[in-house]
Design an enzyme around this catalytic site. Structure first.
Site, mmCIF file in Angstrom:
data_model
loop_
_atom_site.group_PDB
_atom_site.id
_atom_site.type_symbol
_atom_site.label_atom_id
_atom_site.label_comp_id
_atom_site.label_asym_id
_atom_site.label_seq_id
_atom_site.Cartn_x
_atom_site.Cartn_y
_atom_site.Cartn_z
ATOM 1 C CG ASP A 129 -37.448 -2.499 -35.297
ATOM 2 O OD1 ASP A 129 -38.475 -2.696 -35.629
ATOM 3 O OD2 ASP A 129 -36.617 -3.400 -35.153
ATOM 4 C CE LYS A 147 -40.300 -10.765 -36.420
ATOM 5 N NZ LYS A 147 -39.792 -12.264 -36.316
ATOM 6 C CE1 TYR A 183 -34.825 -11.664 -32.826
ATOM 7 C CE2 TYR A 183 -33.899 -10.176 -34.472
ATOM 8 C CZ TYR A 183 -34.165 -11.607 -34.058
ATOM 9 O OH TYR A 183 -34.037 -12.698 -34.905
ATOM 10 N NE ARG A 227 -28.785 -7.416 -58.133
ATOM 11 C CZ ARG A 227 -28.194 -6.604 -59.042
ATOM 12 N NH1 ARG A 227 -28.169 -5.320 -58.702
ATOM 13 N NH2 ARG A 227 -27.471 -7.152 -60.094
HETATM 14 C C1 LIG Z 1 -38.386 -5.885 -33.249
HETATM 15 C C2 LIG Z 1 -37.586 -6.731 -34.180
HETATM 16 N N1 LIG Z 1 -36.669 -6.318 -35.325
HETATM 17 C C3 LIG Z 1 -36.258 -6.750 -36.398
HETATM 18 C C4 LIG Z 1 -36.309 -8.081 -36.201
HETATM 19 C C5 LIG Z 1 -35.489 -9.041 -37.445
HETATM 20 O O1 LIG Z 1 -36.609 -9.208 -38.450
HETATM 21 P P1 LIG Z 1 -36.589 -10.723 -39.414
HETATM 22 O O2 LIG Z 1 -36.577 -11.784 -38.704
HETATM 23 O O3 LIG Z 1 -37.598 -10.370 -40.239
HETATM 24 O O4 LIG Z 1 -35.173 -10.414 -39.910
HETATM 25 C C6 LIG Z 1 -37.172 -8.939 -35.522
HETATM 26 C C7 LIG Z 1 -37.142 -10.422 -35.456
HETATM 27 O O5 LIG Z 1 -37.940 -10.931 -34.602
HETATM 28 C C8 LIG Z 1 -37.715 -8.231 -34.300
HETATM 29 O O6 LIG Z 1 -38.417 -8.723 -33.387
#
Ligand SMILES: Cc1ncc(COP(=O)(O)O)c(C=O)c1O
Length: 391
Positions: free
Chosen positions: A182, A207, A110, A58
């Site tokens: 982000d 992604k 998101y 971990r």
């Molecule tokens: C811009 C963005 N940030 C964070 C996330 C969250 O990521 P995860 O689905 O891997 O938890 C997403 C998910 O679609 C996203 O589009």
């Protein structure tokens, strides 16, 4: 963990070289050129108190460490840590705050980020003000004496609005806020937030970084010693770590990130231009279009426009009919894979955002978001065309 640090410092090699080699060493046991999957939970230690670095998986795992060194180099940070999902990476960053702290956050993020902030973290005494961060004056106006963080998604999911990273960083410096970005939509290939003064970068590695729709993960890249220490501590203490197999998959995905992003971008531009000319489409949101209100900013702070496009079909019934007719483009959550994924943000990615709020940020019931994949653009256009024909 000194071994994870600053792989990009002083590096002269280019991005594509770094994507393949940064933080990677041939396996000392066999010379394997690809980082092996260390599917192990613990390690035999040579003696009590011997200071063996690999004590428990971990805390540290060689496959995950290789990915962390690589991501650290690509974003130009001090240290990177990988988590079980993008959301757990974002949650770790928010754990840097304390009850009573205030965050200024991009109003269009998101939907899962909105859910975490409003549905969970508010309960623990964090306060959020949602602002249009494309307006620097609005950011400044929202700052209070309790503000500790400016949290930005750029471009935003799904309406592709941009925040001026250099401007946001100036505000963050002035008010002593952590600027968190982000960078999921652009990946470090097209956008380097740290170069503009960002303190912490987060990603959903699910992604573009992984790129093959076969892994869920996240990462946090820090630039300050204290944040690096604390995020490492949180990764170990909360334990939402990326598995060895997922670490391997993301590491493998990143090796082709530059070629994939170039193709996402090329096809994204073609498809955005084609969508723009369609009578049944009321609006197209894509930073690469000259009609995008922040096209000049996009050219300044991004080196490409990527493959994410949203467009307005005017009504839920139109969106439903259109999505139902597609055959090559897959109706699915997520983005950034080699295959083209198409979604309905109001009921899918942004379903957790209340309707009134969705309307305010432009996520209408007729909005459709496409993550342009690596297929032949002519085939994608033919599929979109025949589905539009149904309206
Ligand atoms: C811009 C963005 N940030 C964070 C996330 C969250 O990521 P995860 O689905 O891997 O938890 C997403 C998910 O679609 C996203 O589009």
């Amino acid at each position: 963990m000194a071994a994870k640090r600053g792989a990009a410092r002083g590096r002269k090699t280019g991005f594509a070289t770094n994507a393949i080699h940064a933080g990677q060493h041939p396996d000392p046991a066999t010379g394997a050129v690809m980082q092996p999957i260390y599917q192990v939970s613990t390690y035999r230690q040579p003696g009590l108190g011997a200071g063996w670095v690999h004590d428990y998986a971990r805390t540290i795992n060689p496959t995950r460490s290789a990915l962390e060194r690589n991501l650290c180099a690509l974003e130009g940070g001090l240290e990177a840590r990988c988590f079980a999902s993008g959301m757990s990476a974002i949650a770790a960053v928010m754990n840097l705050l304390r009850s009573g702290d205030h965050v200024v956050v991009s109003r269009n993020v998101y939907g899962g980020t909105y859910r975490l902030f409003e549905g969970l973290l508010r309960q623990f005494g964090l306060d959020f003000t949602w602002v249009d961060t494309s307006d620097l004056a609005a950011i400044e106006a929202a700052v209070t004496p309790a503000t500790k963080m400016l949290y930005v998604e750029t471009p935003t999911n799904p309406v592709l609005g941009l925040t001026d990273l250099a401007g946001a960083s100036r505000i963050a410096r002035r008010f002593k806020l952590r600027l968190v970005v982000d960078n999921t939509f652009m990946s470090p290939y097209f956008q380097q937030p740290i170069a503009f003064g960002t303190d912490i970068v987060v990603h959903s590695t699910t992604k573009f970084l992984n790129g093959h729709s076969d892994s869920v993960g996240g990462c946090v890249v820090t630039t300050r010693e204290a944040d690096a220490q604390r995020i490492g501590w949180l990764q170990n203490s909360v334990g939402a770590i990326l598995s060895p197999m997922d670490s391997f998959l993301v590491l493998r995905g990143i090796k082709t990130l530059p070629v994939r992003m170039e193709r996402h971008d090329e096809s994204g531009r073609k498809i955005a231009a084609w969508l723009t000319g369609r009578r049944k489409i009321k609006a197209v949101y894509y930073p690469g279009l000259k009609t995008h209100p922040q096209h000049a900013l996009a050219k300044k702070q991004m080196s490409g426009f990527g493959g994410m496009i949203s467009f307005e079909l005017g009504a839920l019934s139109h969106a439903k009919k259109f999505l139902g007719r597609l055959s090559l483009c897959a109706l699915a959550e997520s983005l950034g894979g080699v295959e083209t994924l198409i979604s309905h943000p109001a009921s899918m990615t942004h379903g957790a955002v209340p309707k009134g709020e969705r309307k305010r940020i432009g996520v209408s019931d007729g909005l459709v978001r496409i993550s342009v994949g690596l297929e032949d653009p002519a085939d994608l256009i033919a599929d979109l065309d025949q589905a539009l024909g149904a309206l």
